[in-house]
Write a protein that holds these residues in place. Structure first.
Motif, PDB file in Angstrom:
ATOM      1  N   GLN A   1      16.091  -5.983   3.759  1.00 45.32           N
ATOM      2  CA  GLN A   1      15.171  -5.758   5.124  1.00 45.32           C
ATOM      3  C   GLN A   1      14.504  -4.272   5.106  1.00 45.32           C
ATOM      4  O   GLN A   1      13.323  -3.969   5.376  1.00 45.32           O
ATOM      5  CB  GLN A   1      15.937  -5.954   6.429  1.00 45.32           C
ATOM      6  CG  GLN A   1      15.308  -6.060   7.600  1.00 45.32           C
ATOM      7  CD  GLN A   1      16.036  -6.303   8.684  1.00 45.32           C
ATOM      8  OE1 GLN A   1      17.195  -6.294   8.939  1.00 45.32           O
ATOM      9  NE2 GLN A   1      15.310  -6.857   9.895  1.00 45.32           N
ATOM     10  N   LYS A   2      15.422  -3.360   4.812  1.00 43.51           N
ATOM     11  CA  LYS A   2      15.037  -2.021   4.962  1.00 43.51           C
ATOM     12  C   LYS A   2      14.093  -1.491   3.694  1.00 43.51           C
ATOM     13  O   LYS A   2      13.150  -0.844   4.049  1.00 43.51           O
ATOM     14  CB  LYS A   2      16.316  -0.872   4.818  1.00 43.51           C
ATOM     15  CG  LYS A   2      15.900   0.575   4.796  1.00 43.51           C
ATOM     16  CD  LYS A   2      15.223   0.974   5.963  1.00 43.51           C
ATOM     17  CE  LYS A   2      14.774   2.454   6.105  1.00 43.51           C
ATOM     18  NZ  LYS A   2      14.154   2.943   7.214  1.00 43.51           N
ATOM     19  N   LEU A   3      14.231  -2.053   2.779  1.00 42.24           N
ATOM     20  CA  LEU A   3      13.333  -1.893   1.407  1.00 42.24           C
ATOM     21  C   LEU A   3      12.002  -2.413   1.858  1.00 42.24           C
ATOM     22  O   LEU A   3      10.993  -2.033   1.404  1.00 42.24           O
ATOM     23  CB  LEU A   3      14.069  -2.416   0.205  1.00 42.24           C
ATOM     24  CG  LEU A   3      15.330  -1.517  -0.125  1.00 42.24           C
ATOM     25  CD1 LEU A   3      15.945  -2.289  -1.478  1.00 42.24           C
ATOM     26  CD2 LEU A   3      14.603  -0.100  -0.790  1.00 42.24           C
ATOM     27  N   GLU A   4      12.097  -3.637   2.400  1.00 42.51           N
ATOM     28  CA  GLU A   4      10.864  -4.427   2.486  1.00 42.51           C
ATOM     29  C   GLU A   4       9.895  -3.387   3.919  1.00 42.51           C
ATOM     30  O   GLU A   4       8.768  -3.338   3.523  1.00 42.51           O
ATOM     31  CB  GLU A   4      11.138  -5.894   3.092  1.00 42.51           C
ATOM     32  CG  GLU A   4      11.297  -6.773   2.157  1.00 42.51           C
ATOM     33  CD  GLU A   4      11.652  -8.079   2.884  1.00 42.51           C
ATOM     34  OE1 GLU A   4      12.067  -8.374   3.937  1.00 42.51           O
ATOM     35  OE2 GLU A   4      11.747  -8.940   1.852  1.00 42.51           O
ATOM     36  N   GLU A   5      10.737  -2.803   4.702  1.00 40.06           N
ATOM     37  CA  GLU A   5       9.881  -1.944   5.473  1.00 40.06           C
ATOM     38  C   GLU A   5       9.627  -0.774   4.928  1.00 40.06           C
ATOM     39  O   GLU A   5       8.235  -0.391   5.111  1.00 40.06           O
ATOM     40  CB  GLU A   5      11.277  -1.543   6.467  1.00 40.06           C
ATOM     41  CG  GLU A   5      10.772  -0.643   7.716  1.00 40.06           C
ATOM     42  CD  GLU A   5      11.843   0.001   8.488  1.00 40.06           C
ATOM     43  OE1 GLU A   5      11.767   1.115   8.844  1.00 40.06           O
ATOM     44  OE2 GLU A   5      12.697  -0.767   8.726  1.00 40.06           O
ATOM     45  N   LEU A   6      10.421  -0.122   3.978  1.00 40.96           N
ATOM     46  CA  LEU A   6       9.683   1.015   3.166  1.00 40.96           C
ATOM     47  C   LEU A   6       8.560   0.589   2.394  1.00 40.96           C
ATOM     48  O   LEU A   6       7.648   1.302   2.142  1.00 40.96           O
ATOM     49  CB  LEU A   6      11.053   1.667   2.299  1.00 40.96           C
ATOM     50  CG  LEU A   6      11.882   2.506   2.958  1.00 40.96           C
ATOM     51  CD1 LEU A   6      13.223   2.599   1.963  1.00 40.96           C
ATOM     52  CD2 LEU A   6      11.469   3.722   3.461  1.00 40.96           C
ATOM     53  N   LEU A   7       8.686  -0.500   1.601  1.00 42.97           N
ATOM     54  CA  LEU A   7       7.489  -1.080   0.957  1.00 42.97           C
ATOM     55  C   LEU A   7       5.962  -1.223   1.834  1.00 42.97           C
ATOM     56  O   LEU A   7       4.902  -0.839   1.285  1.00 42.97           O
ATOM     57  CB  LEU A   7       7.807  -2.489   0.110  1.00 42.97           C
ATOM     58  CG  LEU A   7       8.437  -2.101  -1.073  1.00 42.97           C
ATOM     59  CD1 LEU A   7       9.109  -3.696  -1.587  1.00 42.97           C
ATOM     60  CD2 LEU A   7       7.728  -1.602  -2.163  1.00 42.97           C
ATOM     61  N   GLY A   8       6.474  -1.658   3.068  1.00 44.25           N
ATOM     62  CA  GLY A   8       5.337  -1.983   4.027  1.00 44.25           C
ATOM     63  C   GLY A   8       4.667  -0.535   4.161  1.00 44.25           C
ATOM     64  O   GLY A   8       3.453  -0.362   4.333  1.00 44.25           O
ATOM     65  N   ASN A   9       5.574   0.408   4.533  1.00 48.35           N
ATOM     66  CA  ASN A   9       5.100   1.753   4.902  1.00 48.35           C
ATOM     67  C   ASN A   9       4.288   2.383   3.688  1.00 48.35           C
ATOM     68  O   ASN A   9       3.598   3.214   3.880  1.00 48.35           O
ATOM     69  CB  ASN A   9       6.204   2.755   5.303  1.00 48.35           C
ATOM     70  CG  ASN A   9       6.834   2.250   6.546  1.00 48.35           C
ATOM     71  OD1 ASN A   9       6.214   1.486   7.315  1.00 48.35           O
ATOM     72  ND2 ASN A   9       8.142   2.852   6.951  1.00 48.35           N
ATOM     73  N   PHE A  10       5.048   2.091   2.410  1.00 46.50           N
ATOM     74  CA  PHE A  10       4.403   2.836   1.025  1.00 46.50           C
ATOM     75  C   PHE A  10       2.834   2.070   0.987  1.00 46.50           C
ATOM     76  O   PHE A  10       2.147   2.858   0.761  1.00 46.50           O
ATOM     77  CB  PHE A  10       5.126   2.296   0.119  1.00 46.50           C
ATOM     78  CG  PHE A  10       4.553   2.835  -1.179  1.00 46.50           C
ATOM     79  CD1 PHE A  10       4.773   4.447  -1.347  1.00 46.50           C
ATOM     80  CD2 PHE A  10       4.287   2.157  -2.331  1.00 46.50           C
ATOM     81  CE1 PHE A  10       4.205   4.857  -2.722  1.00 46.50           C
ATOM     82  CE2 PHE A  10       3.879   2.763  -3.446  1.00 46.50           C
ATOM     83  CZ  PHE A  10       3.850   4.041  -3.564  1.00 46.50           C
ATOM     84  N   ASN A  11       2.817   0.798   1.075  1.00 49.41           N
ATOM     85  CA  ASN A  11       1.382   0.219   1.305  1.00 49.41           C
ATOM     86  C   ASN A  11       0.495   0.882   2.122  1.00 49.41           C
ATOM     87  O   ASN A  11      -0.548   1.011   1.669  1.00 49.41           O
ATOM     88  CB  ASN A  11       1.358  -1.262   1.379  1.00 49.41           C
ATOM     89  CG  ASN A  11       2.343  -1.912   0.345  1.00 49.41           C
ATOM     90  OD1 ASN A  11       2.476  -1.506  -0.941  1.00 49.41           O
ATOM     91  ND2 ASN A  11       2.750  -3.260   0.468  1.00 49.41           N
ATOM     92  N   LYS A  12       0.950   1.278   3.287  1.00 49.43           N
ATOM     93  CA  LYS A  12       0.133   1.876   4.130  1.00 49.43           C
ATOM     94  C   LYS A  12      -0.379   3.265   3.629  1.00 49.43           C
ATOM     95  O   LYS A  12      -1.695   3.528   3.792  1.00 49.43           O
ATOM     96  CB  LYS A  12       0.486   2.009   5.534  1.00 49.43           C
ATOM     97  CG  LYS A  12       0.890   0.697   6.370  1.00 49.43           C
ATOM     98  CD  LYS A  12       1.595   1.056   7.686  1.00 49.43           C
ATOM     99  CE  LYS A  12       1.962  -0.451   8.261  1.00 49.43           C
ATOM    100  NZ  LYS A  12       2.804  -0.380   9.159  1.00 49.43           N
ATOM    101  N   VAL A  13       0.511   3.913   3.004  1.00 53.46           N
ATOM    102  CA  VAL A  13       0.001   5.066   2.179  1.00 53.46           C
ATOM    103  C   VAL A  13      -0.692   4.886   1.300  1.00 53.46           C
ATOM    104  O   VAL A  13      -1.939   5.697   0.996  1.00 53.46           O
ATOM    105  CB  VAL A  13       1.558   5.758   1.895  1.00 53.46           C
ATOM    106  CG1 VAL A  13       0.899   7.088   1.171  1.00 53.46           C
ATOM    107  CG2 VAL A  13       2.315   6.376   2.906  1.00 53.46           C
TER     108      VAL A  13
END
Length: 192
Positions: free
Chosen positions: A10-22
Motif C-alpha cells: 500500500q505504501k509503495l503504491e502511494e509512493l508510485l502514485g506520487n512519483f507519477n505526479k512528479v
C-alpha cells in the motif's frame, strides 16, 4: 522487525502514485517540477530509512546530490562549472535520476507483490487439499467470516498438522501471521 506485506504494498503504491505526479510535471515542463521532485526524493529517502534499506537510501542520496550539484552550477560528470545550458543539464540529470528512482520503486513493489503471490499459490493448494480431505466444506467456509475466525482456524491447523506447521514456517520467513490471515480471507471471500 517485519512489517505487514499488505501495508508495504500500500505504501509503495502511494509512493508510485506520487512519483507519477512528479513525472507528469516533468513531461509538462512545469516550473513546479523541481520542488515536487525534491520533495518526493525526501519522502522516498525517509521511507527507505524507516525500512533500513541502506542500499537504495544511498542511491537516492546519489540522485539528490547529482541534481543538487547541477543546481550549484557544476556538471556532476565532469566536475566543471556550467557556463551555458544549466537548465537543460538540470532537466537531463533529473530525467536520469527519475529513471533510477522508477527502477528502485518498481523492483521493491514487484518483490513485495511476489511474496503475496507465492503465499496465495501455496495457500490455495492447501485450501483445495483441505476441501478434498473433508476438513473444509461450504459450512466451515461460511463460519470463516472474519480475520479473527480465520486466525483461530489457521492456528488450530498449524497446531495439529506438521505439514501445515511447516508451511506456516515457510510463509513466516517472508511475512507476518497477519498477512497469512489476510491472504486466507481473500480466498474465503472468493469461495463464498
Amino acid at each position: 522487525m517485519q512489517e505487514l506485506v499488505h501495508h508495504t504494498i500500500q505504501k509503495l503504491e502511494e509512493l508510485l502514485g506520487n512519483f507519477n505526479k512528479v513525472q507528469e510535471l516533468y513531461l509538462s515542463k512545469s516550473f513546479d517540477f523541481d520542488g515536487r521532485f525534491e520533495a518526493f526524493l525526501s519522502e522516498f529517502l525517509e521511507y527507505l530509512k524507516t525500512k533500513g534499506n541502506t542500499t537504495y537510501e544511498s542511491e537516492v542520496l546519489k540522485v539528490m546530490n547529482m541534481v543538487s550539484t547541477v543546481k550549484r552550477g557544476f556538471n556532476p560528470m565532469k566536475m566543471e562549472r556550467i557556463s551555458t545550458g544549466k537548465r537543460e543539464l538540470l532537466w537531463g540529470f533529473s530525467f536520469s535520476g527519475m529513471e533510477s528512482i522508477h527502477g528502485f520503486l518498481s523492483e521493491m513493489y514487484a518483490k513485495e507483490k511476489n511474496k503475496l503471490e507465492e503465499a496465495e499459490e501455496l495457500l490455495s493448494g492447501l485450501v483445495i487439499s483441505l476441501y478434498q480431505n473433508g476438513v473444509l466444506d461450504d459450512d466451515k467456509i461460511k463460519e470463516l467470516n472474519s480475520v479473527r475466525h480465520i486466525e483461530k482456524f489457521w492456528t488450530s491447523l498449524v497446531n495439529h498438522n506438521t505439514q501445515i506447521s511447516g508451511m506456516n514456517k515457510k510463509l513466516r520467513l517472508t511475512m507476518i501471521s497477519e498477512d497469512i490471515f489476510l491472504v486466507l480471507e481473500k480466498m474465503v471471500v472468493k469461495l463464498n
